[in-house]
Design a protein around this motif. Structure first.
Motif, PDB file in Angstrom:
ATOM      1  N   TYR A  76      37.605  36.124  29.257  1.00 39.93           N
ATOM      2  CA  TYR A  76      38.642  35.061  29.465  1.00 39.93           C
ATOM      3  C   TYR A  76      38.217  33.708  29.981  1.00 39.93           C
ATOM      4  CZ  TYR A  76      41.639  38.860  27.722  1.00 39.93           C
ATOM      5  OH  TYR A  76      42.144  39.856  27.152  1.00 39.93           O
ATOM      6  N   PHE A  77      37.153  33.983  30.894  1.00 37.51           N
ATOM      7  CA  PHE A  77      36.947  32.741  31.678  1.00 37.51           C
ATOM      8  C   PHE A  77      35.761  31.887  31.096  1.00 37.51           C
ATOM      9  CE2 PHE A  77      39.160  35.484  34.515  1.00 37.51           C
ATOM     10  CZ  PHE A  77      40.523  34.617  34.534  1.00 37.51           C
ATOM     11  N   PHE A  78      34.768  32.653  30.742  1.00 33.72           N
ATOM     12  CA  PHE A  78      33.431  32.186  30.674  1.00 33.72           C
ATOM     13  C   PHE A  78      33.217  32.224  29.174  1.00 33.72           C
ATOM     14  CE2 PHE A  78      33.116  33.839  34.781  1.00 33.72           C
ATOM     15  CZ  PHE A  78      33.153  32.527  35.503  1.00 33.72           C
ATOM     16  N   ASN A  79      33.887  32.879  28.323  1.00 35.94           N
ATOM     17  CA  ASN A  79      33.873  32.928  26.922  1.00 35.94           C
ATOM     18  C   ASN A  79      32.329  33.601  26.510  1.00 35.94           C
ATOM     19  OD1 ASN A  79      34.682  33.014  24.232  1.00 35.94           O
ATOM     20  ND2 ASN A  79      33.859  30.708  23.880  1.00 35.94           N
ATOM     21  N   SER A  80      31.780  34.855  27.258  1.00 31.80           N
ATOM     22  CA  SER A  80      30.867  35.385  27.159  1.00 31.80           C
ATOM     23  C   SER A  80      30.920  36.646  27.260  1.00 31.80           C
ATOM     24  CB  SER A  80      29.607  34.876  27.925  1.00 31.80           C
ATOM     25  OG  SER A  80      29.734  35.035  29.299  1.00 31.80           O
ATOM     26  N   PRO A  81      31.615  37.576  26.312  1.00 25.10           N
ATOM     27  CA  PRO A  81      31.812  38.903  26.811  1.00 25.10           C
ATOM     28  C   PRO A  81      30.413  39.732  26.774  1.00 25.10           C
ATOM     29  CG  PRO A  81      32.254  38.188  24.444  1.00 25.10           C
ATOM     30  CD  PRO A  81      32.221  37.195  25.150  1.00 25.10           C
ATOM     31  N   THR A  82      30.540  40.788  27.046  1.00 23.57           N
ATOM     32  CA  THR A  82      29.129  41.702  27.397  1.00 23.57           C
ATOM     33  C   THR A  82      29.103  42.599  26.190  1.00 23.57           C
ATOM     34  OG1 THR A  82      30.118  43.327  28.476  1.00 23.57           O
ATOM     35  CG2 THR A  82      29.278  41.533  29.744  1.00 23.57           C
ATOM     36  N   ASP A  83      28.114  43.096  25.867  1.00 19.82           N
ATOM     37  CA  ASP A  83      27.940  44.052  24.553  1.00 19.82           C
ATOM     38  C   ASP A  83      27.252  45.221  25.208  1.00 19.82           C
ATOM     39  OD1 ASP A  83      25.479  43.252  25.542  1.00 19.82           O
ATOM     40  OD2 ASP A  83      24.686  42.302  23.500  1.00 19.82           O
ATOM     41  N   TRP A  84      27.404  45.268  26.564  1.00 19.23           N
ATOM     42  CA  TRP A  84      27.116  46.651  27.225  1.00 19.23           C
ATOM     43  C   TRP A  84      28.210  47.436  28.188  1.00 19.23           C
ATOM     44  CZ3 TRP A  84      27.796  45.706  32.407  1.00 19.23           C
ATOM     45  CH2 TRP A  84      27.647  44.154  32.947  1.00 19.23           C
ATOM     46  N   SER A  85      29.001  46.605  28.414  1.00 18.67           N
ATOM     47  CA  SER A  85      30.194  47.246  29.398  1.00 18.67           C
ATOM     48  C   SER A  85      30.916  48.514  28.684  1.00 18.67           C
ATOM     49  CB  SER A  85      31.035  45.890  29.652  1.00 18.67           C
ATOM     50  OG  SER A  85      32.259  46.708  30.646  1.00 18.67           O
ATOM     51  N   VAL A  86      31.348  48.500  27.403  1.00 19.73           N
ATOM     52  CA  VAL A  86      32.101  49.379  27.070  1.00 19.73           C
ATOM     53  C   VAL A  86      31.227  50.850  27.000  1.00 19.73           C
ATOM     54  CG1 VAL A  86      33.093  50.543  24.789  1.00 19.73           C
ATOM     55  CG2 VAL A  86      33.597  48.085  25.688  1.00 19.73           C
ATOM     56  N   ASP A  87      29.703  50.646  26.531  1.00 14.94           N
ATOM     57  CA  ASP A  87      29.078  51.721  26.378  1.00 14.94           C
ATOM     58  C   ASP A  87      28.772  52.253  27.802  1.00 14.94           C
ATOM     59  OD1 ASP A  87      28.805  51.947  23.784  1.00 14.94           O
ATOM     60  OD2 ASP A  87      27.093  51.299  23.407  1.00 14.94           O
ATOM     61  N   LEU A  88      28.521  51.371  28.704  1.00 16.49           N
ATOM     62  CA  LEU A  88      28.091  51.773  30.026  1.00 16.49           C
ATOM     63  C   LEU A  88      29.162  52.454  30.662  1.00 16.49           C
ATOM     64  CD1 LEU A  88      25.777  51.348  32.364  1.00 16.49           C
ATOM     65  CD2 LEU A  88      27.321  49.471  33.068  1.00 16.49           C
ATOM     66  N   ASN A  89      30.453  52.045  30.569  1.00 15.65           N
ATOM     67  CA  ASN A  89      31.652  52.623  31.104  1.00 15.65           C
ATOM     68  C   ASN A  89      31.776  54.122  30.890  1.00 15.65           C
ATOM     69  OD1 ASN A  89      33.287  51.427  33.292  1.00 15.65           O
ATOM     70  ND2 ASN A  89      32.945  49.722  31.899  1.00 15.65           N
ATOM     71  N   ALA A  90      31.595  54.127  29.453  1.00 10.48           N
ATOM     72  CA  ALA A  90      31.636  55.600  28.921  1.00 10.48           C
ATOM     73  C   ALA A  90      30.590  56.539  29.310  1.00 10.48           C
ATOM     74  CB  ALA A  90      31.770  55.662  27.286  1.00 10.48           C
ATOM     75  N   PHE A  91      29.329  56.029  29.324  1.00 14.15           N
ATOM     76  CA  PHE A  91      28.293  56.744  29.976  1.00 14.15           C
ATOM     77  C   PHE A  91      28.418  57.135  31.511  1.00 14.15           C
ATOM     78  CE2 PHE A  91      25.444  54.791  26.604  1.00 14.15           C
ATOM     79  CZ  PHE A  91      25.712  55.783  25.624  1.00 14.15           C
TER      80      PHE A  91
END
Lengths: 189, 435
Positions: free
Chosen positions: A53-68
């Motif tokens: 929302y603020f820096f326009n740079s979403p991560t590509d690891w957050s979703v997977d990391l949270n599931a793990f």
């Protein structure tokens, strides 16, 4: 009774006591690690949301990391949950039973638990081992190797079995006329 | 074997194991293992590893530990004390003002907590001593908080709705929104009951000292943070701008921030929060895995489908089936924890509900309304025991139970209302953005 035999008795019984103490320590530590994973989850999500929302740079690891991390919490924490008797049960019959019958009932319950958990150990390990050999990776943005997370399933099931054994062995000793029946150690809260 | 022999046999063995006191996760797991070995063959045992890993490896479920962690932090940050002080100043002139304030505190805390027990504990610890000290009736005090605390599961966020949404593959956001109106409705019904009883019998609740308007406005200053947190979470779910797990993560961060700014969070409290988060997440995870296995086995054997077909073929009134389901849920609610009931019954009930043509979102929320009752019905009404643990020792479980009895009737009325008027649940989800 001579002094020697007293020491002897103490050391014989303390082998099991030491095992119980050791498992209590181990499960508290793993439980503590498992619980603190929620903090890492929080940080990862903050990073993801702030990035989007603020820096326009979403991560590509957050979703997977949270599931793990959730897998880590559920399976690393299983020792702690078992040793404080934190698994939910319907206890309106269980709570009314005491003494030797309680010890027998506990042994039966422990056998049921071990029956299920040993299958989780066996099948969980096979899945993890295959991932390791074939080098399987996750399908998300970052290709995490799956083995380190899949191996948590058999590891957690082994923890549960080890914790359940402390209860069964204490109860067997009690039924043989030595020591006390098993008491779950209290939650650390 | 015919399905009508097999299904009752399976359910009977499951109930037998659960009644004996085998933890629910292990009852389900051991039974599924046996059924797989008998009916599906050892080759299908791979289900164990794929489910144990795959069912937990799910981003949506990460909301569960985060919401639990957030509620624990809010509990220890003293915010509920501030909220209670504020609300009791505003409701002071009403008959039973403090009881109304504790009901409202329950409602507010429910908006940042995903579970009933946490809500009852948080509000009870503050409100019970205060109300008893001011001479409130002990039955009214304990009963109203036990019932009000149950709202924690219904007003979003809700752990049970996350579990339901994940298993049934429905939108968790819509389920959350579905809980808002019934939650507020129940809360209002409780408050009306309290006020009516205090008007009829003023001895239940002595009037308080006068509070000036200055005090009232001043008391708001400490509470705006928690009000903001609750409102921000609701609005973000409504607007659909973030997933529940993201809202939970950001909510945790704000709860920690509030705790640190007011300098009330100790290291011991945070460690305690970690340990409870670990325990609750872990037991839910284990039941979830075992229940998924159980669901696979049942649907492999086509049992719920055949039961649903049979029920539809009987062309019985769908509402009759619904009442039957609710009676079973209420019965199970007397002996089991709601998370356990949810996971055990979903594989059987949801195919039936879908076959009859009811909305799964509506059924999920109705289920949680049903658990409102099971939280306060003996012998296993968790909130009754939580209140027993908080209240001074001269208050018996019987007192709490008598106090909760009028609220049980309201819970049943609330359940009937959401069944007769599904719009109570479905109106708000239908207004959500992006659906």
């Amino acid at each position: 009774m001579t002094e020697g035999s007293e020491v002897d008795n103490a050391s014989k019984s303390s082998l099991l006591d030491r095992y119980v103490k050791c498992m209590e320590w181990l499960s508290k530590q793993t439980g503590w690690i498992a619980g603190s994973l929620s903090f890492i989850m929080m940080i990862a999500i903050i990073r993801e949301v702030a990035g989007r929302y603020f820096f326009n740079s979403p991560t590509d690891w957050s979703v997977d990391l949270n599931a793990f991390l959730l897998v880590g919490m559920v399976y690393l924490g299983s020792g702690y949950t078992t040793i404080i008797d934190g698994h939910v049960r319907a206890d309106f019959f269980y709570a009314r039973i005491t003494g030797r019958s309680k010890a027998w009932l506990d042994i039966f319950i422990d056998l049921v638990c071990i029956y299920y958990c040993s299958m989780l150990v066996w099948e969980g390990w096979r899945l993890a081992y295959e991932s390791l050999i074939y080098g399987e990776v996750s399908s998300g943005g970052v290709r995490w190797p799956l083995f380190p997370f899949q191996v948590l399933v058999p590891l957690g099931a082994v923890l549960v079995i080890l914790c359940i054994l402390t209860r069964s062995l204490t109860n067997i000793r009690f039924l043989m006329g030595k020591g006390e029946a098993y008491q779950a150690s209290g939650a650390e809260h | 074997m015919e399905w009508w022999i097999l299904l009752p046999l399976i359910i009977a063995s499951l109930l037998f194991l659960i009644m004996l006191g085998v933890p629910i996760a292990f009852s389900l797991g051991a039974l599924s293992l046996t059924l797989i070995l008998i009916f599906l063959g050892p080759r299908q045992l791979i289900l164990f590893s794929t489910t144990a890993f795959g069912q937990i490896n799910n981003f949506a479920l990460a909301a569960i530990p985060l919401f639990i962690f957030m509620a624990e932090i809010v509990l220890h940050s003293g915010v509920s004390q501030d909220a209670y002080d504020m609300l009791s100043k505003w409701t002071g002139r009403l008959p039973g003002g403090l009881a109304v304030a504790s009901q409202l505190t329950c409602t507010l805390f429910a908006a940042v907590s995903g579970a009933s027990t946490a809500t009852a504990a948080a509000v009870g610890r503050i409100a019970v001593p205060e109300m008893l000290e001011r001479g409130y009736d002990k039955r009214l005090t304990c009963g109203s908080i036990a019932a009000g605390g149950a709202l924690g599961a219904l007003i979003p966020p809700s752990i049970y709705m996350i579990i339901y949404g994940t298993l049934v593959e429905e939108s968790i956001g819509q389920l959350f929104m579905g809980g808002v109106v019934p939650g507020l409705m129940m809360s209002a019904m409780f408050i009306v009951l309290i006020i009516t009883r205090c008007i009829i019998n003023p001895q239940l609740a002595p009037r308080l000292l006068e509070v000036t308007w200055r005090d009232r406005w001043k008391s708001l200053s400490k509470v705006w943070a928690i009000l903001f947190l609750a409102a921000a979470m609701l609005v973000s779910i409504y607007l659909g701008i973030a997933t529940p797990a993201e809202i939970a993560g950001v909510g945790c961060f704000f709860a920690l921030l509030i705790g640190f700014v007011y300098r009330r969070l100790s290291w011991v409290a945070i460690k305690g929060a970690f340990m409870s988060t670990c325990r609750i997440t872990c037991f839910i995870g284990w039941i979830l895995v075992a229940a998924t296995l159980f669901g696979y086995v049942l649907s492999y054997l086509q049992l719920p489908q055949q039961l649903a077909e049979w029920l539809v073929a009987q062309s019985t009134n769908p509402y009759l089936i619904l009442i039957g389901i609710n009676l079973i849920l209420i019965f199970l609610g007397c002996i089991m924890d709601p998370a356990g009931i949810l996971l055990v019954t979903i594989p059987i009930f949801v195919p039936i509900i879908k076959a009859i043509g009811f909305d799964p979102i509506w059924f999920g929320v109705m289920f949680v309304v049903n658990t409102e009752l099971s939280q306060i019905t003996p012998p296993l009404g968790l909130n009754l025991y939580i209140l027993k643990g908080i209240a001074p020792s001269n208050i018996s479980l019987k007192d709490i139970l008598y106090g909760a009895a009028p609220f049980m009737i309201l819970d049943v009325i609330g359940l009937a209302l959401v069944i007769i008027f599904p719009q109570i649940i479905l109106w708000l989800p239908s207004k959500m953005m992006g659906f």
